[in-house]
Design an enzyme around this catalytic site. Structure first.
Site, PDB file in Angstrom:
ATOM      1  N   GLY A  18       6.106  -0.454 -10.512  1.00 23.97           N
ATOM      2  CA  GLY A  18       4.759  -0.531 -11.064  1.00 23.97           C
ATOM      3  C   GLY A  18       3.764   0.239 -10.202  1.00 23.97           C
ATOM      4  CG  LEU A  19      -0.919   1.858 -10.171  1.00 22.85           C
ATOM      5  CD1 LEU A  19      -0.450   3.297 -10.093  1.00 22.85           C
ATOM      6  CD2 LEU A  19      -2.150   1.754 -11.053  1.00 22.85           C
ATOM      7  CG  HIS A  20       4.054   0.347  -5.311  1.00 21.64           C
ATOM      8  ND1 HIS A  20       4.060   0.874  -4.045  1.00 21.64           N
ATOM      9  CD2 HIS A  20       4.898   1.114  -6.048  1.00 21.64           C
ATOM     10  CE1 HIS A  20       4.891   1.912  -4.019  1.00 21.64           C
ATOM     11  NE2 HIS A  20       5.401   2.074  -5.215  1.00 21.64           N
ATOM     12  CB  ALA A  21       0.106  -0.325  -1.786  1.00 19.27           C
ATOM     13  CB  ALA A  24      -2.817   1.956  -6.167  1.00 16.71           C
TER      14      ALA A  24
END
Lengths: 94, 579
Positions: A18-21, A24
């Site tokens: 997913g759109l993790h750190a 992002a």
């Protein structure tokens, strides 16, 4: 350019986690290069594209559809650049 | 009135005003800043952000070097979160528009993000830890700046803190800091040792109490009993004032002992030396009439500065002590720290058991350049007076031989360069593990003196961490096992004709003086503050009586029995000193 233009396009989160750190952070970094206001829009929520913290609150999982929305003088280029990140699945730019 | 019991680490009674240092983990109160102070407070916030960023960068670089880019990326994310424009904007506006105290702004704002993350139903929830990390670091840096005011204290105070680091303690201004009390900490911690060195009354390990006290309130601190009294009533203050008076009278009396030798009633001369940590303490020992420095701990050179001490740093400290002692012996102990306390470039993997891990001589033998630097400085100082070197925590003969080899090598080096030193500098080892005691007949042939470190010997013999509240009561110098090891060590040393000295806390307590003399000890190394009292104790007893006491104590089979017996014997013979 006096009237700010709003440009948008849809992207899909392709990264497995997913759109993790890290992604992002890449989005926010890219977004900050542009003058336009940039937002990522999820089903029930909007996030400031220039803020990693705000982007993380989207909790966008793999497969989530998001809309990249930019308003401003360089909106078109900004959307293109950020869309590109998702298209390349955040692998190193060429 | 609220009476708190903690751990007594540095004696003395003091009454004064509280100076409360907030600390990390402590609830950040909702506080506001004056409108006129907004700009300075924003600057303080900006400094804390910058310092936090530097910390993250340092961690990132260290991790990158050790584990590679992939692992370092997480720190880049931390940095990005810290520098997040939105976050920075929110913080600034909280201080500028809402007039929040920066600490409060940081805590509120970051916790809000952390809560959002925690509520998310996927792996992002883990990012909440990152936010808490950043919050902690920011608060530490914000509060740290306030802590700098510690150096700027200009009126007498009693410092109350969650924790004080050894270097913070070392930098306390003795003119104004009349005592300190902390929530954390245990006996034998470096903070405790420093407090004793500076002769600042101190109580540690009180548990949470900072919420119950405000700055400026009167506080009584009893470093003898480990008691702190918040908001004392008039009667209690009066009682403690009387006690202070009485203590002054005793001190004045002990002062008359300065020029008298530590000699028993039957004419046995005892070498009474001081344990020191800082060069300035040499003076405190001399002014109380000591026979030298029996233990000069050198850890502070490593702990007080961010970088490793240079040869000149070492030499400046050692030569100051040696010169002030005017030919009296100075025993310098090489580094006695765990790797966990060192700021080395290559931080070893977290040790599960630091007390049994890479520390003291083991660490020195691993970090040869650092060890050689220290030995060079000690050797150079040996040209200026009676310097002796002491290796800590030796547990095998191989370690002793290796250390001596390094020393010989450094000597050769100095000789080659025509640098002066004493080629016959005495070399000693600490006896502080049961292994060292059991093998002492072998060790003793290869050393010029031994120093028995009772603090560690007790810990390793009884398998007790005295910083652990659950088992601290098992830590007991009176344990028969400890007595037997001491007795055996002193017997072996005496038979070999090698001087032995005891430098743990045991030697500084007059309760043990008769026992130790009776076991055959003729050298006691004690904290400077204990010199007069121990000297008085030596002068009040006869070796013949002491032998009898020791023989009886050795027959006993429980620590409780030994303790009761020794306490009784102390009262009988030393009533004058002990009161």
């Amino acid at each position: 350019m006096t009237t700010p233009e709003t440009v948008s396009r849809e992207v899909v989160v392709g990264i497995e986690q997913g759109l993790h750190a890290r992604p992002a952070d890449l989005v926010a970094r890219e977004a900050r290069k542009w003058q336009s206001r940039i937002e990522l829009v999820a089903e029930r929520q909007r996030a400031d594209g220039k803020s990693i913290l705000d982007l993380l609150t989207l909790a966008a999982e793999s497969g989530t559809r998001l809309v990249v929305e930019a308003t401003g003088p360089d909106a078109r280029e900004a959307v293109e650049a950020i869309g590109g990140l998702f298209d390349r699945n955040f692998t190193e730019q060429t | 009135m609220l009476k708190l019991q903690g751990i007594a680490v540095s004696p003395g009674v003091t009454i004064g005003e509280a100076l409360v240092l907030d600390s990390e983990g402590f609830r950040i109160p909702r506080r506001f800043v004056e409108r006129s102070a907004v700009d300075t407070e924003l600057e303080r916030l900006a400094n804390a952000v910058a310092e936090t960023a530097r910390e993250i960068e340092r961690n990132r670089d260290a991790i990158r070097a050790e584990l590679g880019e992939q692992y370092a990326a997480i720190f880049d994310a931390h940095l990005a979160m810290l520098h997040d424009e939105r976050l920075q904007g929110e913080l600034t506006s909280a201080v500028r528009d809402k007039n929040w105290w920066p600490e409060y702004a940081v805590s509120r704002t970051l916790r809000r993000y952390a809560k959002v993350f925690q509520s998310l139903d996927n792996h992002i929830a883990q990012r909440a830890h990152d936010i808490y990390d950043i919050e902690k670091s920011l608060l530490r840096n914000l509060l740290g700046q306030r802590r700098e005011t510690l150096a700027a204290i200009s009126q007498p105070v009693i410092v109350l803190a969650h924790n004080l680091t050894p270097s913070e303690t070392a930098n306390l201004d003795r003119r104004f800091v009349k005592g300190f009390a902390t929530e954390l900490g245990g006996p034998g911690s470096h903070t405790a040792i420093v407090a004793e060195g500076l002769e600042i009354p101190a109580v540690v390990g009180l548990g949470p109490f900072l919420a119950d006290v405000s700055g400026g309130e009167p506080v009584i601190l009893d470093g003898q009993q480990g008691v702190v009294i918040l908001q004392p009533d008039e009667e209690t203050i009066a009682r403690y004032k009387l006690e202070l008076e009485a203590a002054r009278t005793v001190a004045a009396k002990l002062d008359t002992l300065r020029d008298l030798p530590a000699e028993t009633l039957d004419g046995e001369r005892i070498q009474l030396t001081g344990n020191i940590e800082f060069p300035s303490e040499a003076e405190q020992c001399l002014s109380r009439g000591c026979d030298g420095i029996g233990l000069y701990r050198t850890e502070f050179l490593y702990l007080t500065s961010r970088r490793e001490p240079t040869e000149e740093d070492h030499f400046a400290a050692y030569s100051a002590v040696v010169q002030s002692m005017h030919g009296k012996p100075v025993v310098i102990r090489t580094l006695d720290l765990g790797a966990d306390k060192m700021r080395t470039e290559t931080t070893p993997e977290e040790e599960r058991n630091p007390c049994l891990g890479l520390r003291s001589i083991r660490l020195s033998l691993r970090q040869l350049p650092m060890f050689r630097t220290q030995l060079r400085a000690i050797l150079r100082a040996s040209a200026l007076g009676d310097v002796r070197v002491l290796f800590p925590l030796v547990s095998t003969i191989v370690e002793l031989r290796q250390a001596r080899l390094v020393l010989a090598d450094v000597m050769e080096d100095l000789a080659e360069h025509g640098i002066a030193f004493n080629p016959k500098m005495p070399v000693g080892m600490m006896v502080e593990t049961p292994a060292a005691v059991m093998m002492l007949d072998a060790f003793i042939k290869e050393v010029d003196f031994v120093s028995i470190g009772t603090n560690d010997l007790i810990q390793y013999t009884l398998a007790v961490d005295r910083g652990n509240k659950e088992v601290a009561d098992l830590y007991n110098a009176c344990d028969p096992a400890v007595l037997r090891l001491l007795s055996r060590s002193l017997d072996v040393a005496r038979e070999a004709g090698v001087p032995a000295n005891v430098c743990g806390q045991m030697s500084g307590s007059v309760m043990y003086t008769q026992l130790l003399l009776g076991l055959g000890l003729r050298q006691l190394s004690v904290p400077p503050s204990a010199i007069p009292e121990v000297k008085q104790a030596c002068r009040s007893v006869s070796v013949a009586d002491c032998r009898e006491i020791a023989a009886r104590a050795l027959q006993m089979d429980s620590a409780r029995e030994v303790k009761a017996f020794l306490r009784d014997q102390m009262r009988r013979r030393l009533s004058e000193t002990v009161g």
